[in-house]
Design an enzyme around this catalytic site. Structure first.
Site: not given
Ligand code: GLN
Length: 470
Positions: A52, A147, A171
């Site tokens: 990532k 994400s 994520s």
């Molecule tokens: N959806 C959550 C956020 O927007 C978690 C994102 C993540 O786990 N990086 O912060």
């Protein structure tokens, strides 16, 4: 070479931000040389892996899908990246994400949204490598979730054998569920965060995306353990393990948390969840309903803690040290302001503002300190359940299968990302290990997964159960 060719032919998925073709081929050749010379091989020798784009990689751009870091090349490798290389892996490239990993759709990065490979299987039904973008463009391709959507799409489209993601609120598990792959969020502190560009330091963990549970165990074994560069990693040495073929689950106690019957849970997923519970029951396991009463505060609590940490973490991006710097020359202050306005998207700027609000002297006790207390209550719920003899919890990973892109972007992204994390987020609050296991196809022919949550540092037990279920 086959992976690189596949990355090219599936470019329309937008899974990769950077493809490190030259270095990847060189690493693969070196691996072949080691093999030919009969040298000892690493456990990941010659295995193509994607990372990532929020992990630092020496010599390869690290962008966090943000204008702020476009062109930024780190002088060092994140510990996990270094470990992959030390074990002989081939680093194929850097995968797409929501800007600074803030989001749950992989739609908010500056390089554009990631497309779910399953959108391109005819009627979503064929398990095959996606062929082209045009045929489905009009009919509405679906999101990967996020994400770490780029990493999930990369594994799911066979362009790599495994990928690293990050998991702060779900994520890794959320996109894994939407793309039909395994997504492991290890216990907080088991894997080093050094070189992972932080979102919420107290919840971030590197995540592992693979095609099967056994592969996740191999990756975990090569990445876990103490790192002097991350003081939150455990001191004990981690012993890599192979997963036994569990045949008898009758000694297991599986907890079904009643609060996970969340509003918006699709009837399909609910049915799948009960079917899975029955499967364990019929195999002799004890299946018990349990309660995690504070779970319902988890999303609001996360909002306060996340934005507060974001406000502090993002302060370093001032146009001086990293990446983008605005041309604005009126004053240092205005250069900072212009850099941050040009560098960050709305989501990031919104979180910085909220976080600074919660951290104001007059708000600090009322919001930040209170949220920390609530976090402790959420974590204690899990402790109680596990003390009562439950071995692992079984829950859905997502509320439904993946949404079509056009539908997803119509909703307000603040409420949207809160909703999407409702089943994954509490595990981050408590630091517990959790895994998405691909389970079935929905009526629309899209993948859906279930989640197992385990006791702290009991990855072996968690993965053993997941493998039995898989
Ligand atoms: N959806 C959550 C956020 O927007 C978690 C994102 C993540 O786990 N990086 O912060």
């Amino acid at each position: 070479q086959r992976c690189l060719a596949l990355i090219k032919s599936t470019k329309f998925l937008n899974a990769y931000i950077t493809v490190a073709e030259e270095t990847a081929l060189k690493q693969a050749e070196e691996s072949e040389e080691r093999y030919k010379r009969g040298q000892p091989l690493g456990i990941l020798d010659g295995i193509p892996i994607a990372v990532k784009d929020n992990f630092n990689t020496a010599g390869i751009e690290t962008t966090c899908a943000s204008n702020m870091l476009k062109g930024y090349i780190s002088p060092y490798n994140a510990t996990v990246v270094q470990k992959l290389l030390d074990h002989g892996a081939v680093l194929l490239g850097k995968t797409n994400l929501d800007e600074f990993a803030m989001g749950s759709g992989s739609t908010d990065g500056v390089f554009g949204p990631v497309r779910n490979p399953w959108s391109y299987s005819k009627q979503y039904k064929e398990k095959s490598v996606p062929k082209s973008h045009s045929e489905d463009e009009e009919s509405g391709w679906v999101i990967t979730g996020g994400s770490s959507g780029g990493s999930a799409a990369a594994v799911s489209s066979f362009t790599c054998f495994a990928a690293l993601g990050s998991d702060t609120g779900g994520s890794t598990r959320n996109p894994a569920a939407h793309c039909g792959v395994v997504g492991l969020k290890p216990t907080y502190g088991l894997i080093s965060r050094h070189g992972l560009i932080p979102l919420v330091n107290s919840m971030d963990v590197p995540g592992i995306l693979t095609r099967c549970v056994d592969d996740a165990a191999v990756l975990l074994g090569s990445l876990a353990g103490h790192d002097p560069k991350d003081s939150t990693t455990i001191q004990d040495d981690f012993k890599p393990f192979e997963l036994p073929n569990l045949t008898d689950v009758s000694k297991l106690s599986i907890g079904i948390p009643k609060e996970y019957h969340a509003p918006g849970l699709s009837s399909e997923i609910l049915a799948l969840w009960s079917k899975a519970a029955d499967l364990f029951k019929n195999a002799g396991a004890k299946v018990v309903e349990v309660s995690l009463p504070h779970t319902r505060y988890s999303i609001v609590c996360y909002h306060v803690l996340c934005t507060a940490e974001v406000a502090s973490n993002m302060a370093r991006f001032d146009g001086l040290e990293y990446g983008h710097r605005s041309d604005m020359k009126d004053s240092t202050e205005s250069m900072y302001a212009a850099t941050r306005r040009e560098g960050f998207n709305d989501v990031v700027r919104g979180r910085i503002l909220s976080g600074n609000y919660f951290l104001l002297k007059q708000n600090y006790e009322k919001y930040f300190v209170k949220a920390q207390k609530v976090r402790r209550l959420i974590a204690n719920d899990f402790v109680k359940v596990f003390r009562s003899g439950v071995d692992v919890l079984l829950t859905p990973t997502t509320l439904s299968d993946a949404a079509p892109y056009m539908e997803f972007i119509q909703e307000d992204n603040r409420t949207r990302s809160a909703q999407d994390d409702i089943l994954t987020q509490a595990a981050n609050m408590a630091g517990l290990p959790a895994i998405n296991v691909p389970t079935a196809l929905s009526e629309r022919g899209l993948p859906v997964g279930l989640q197992f949550i385990g006791r702290s540092f009991q990855e072996k037990q968690l993965l053993t159960v997941a493998k039995w279920f898989e």
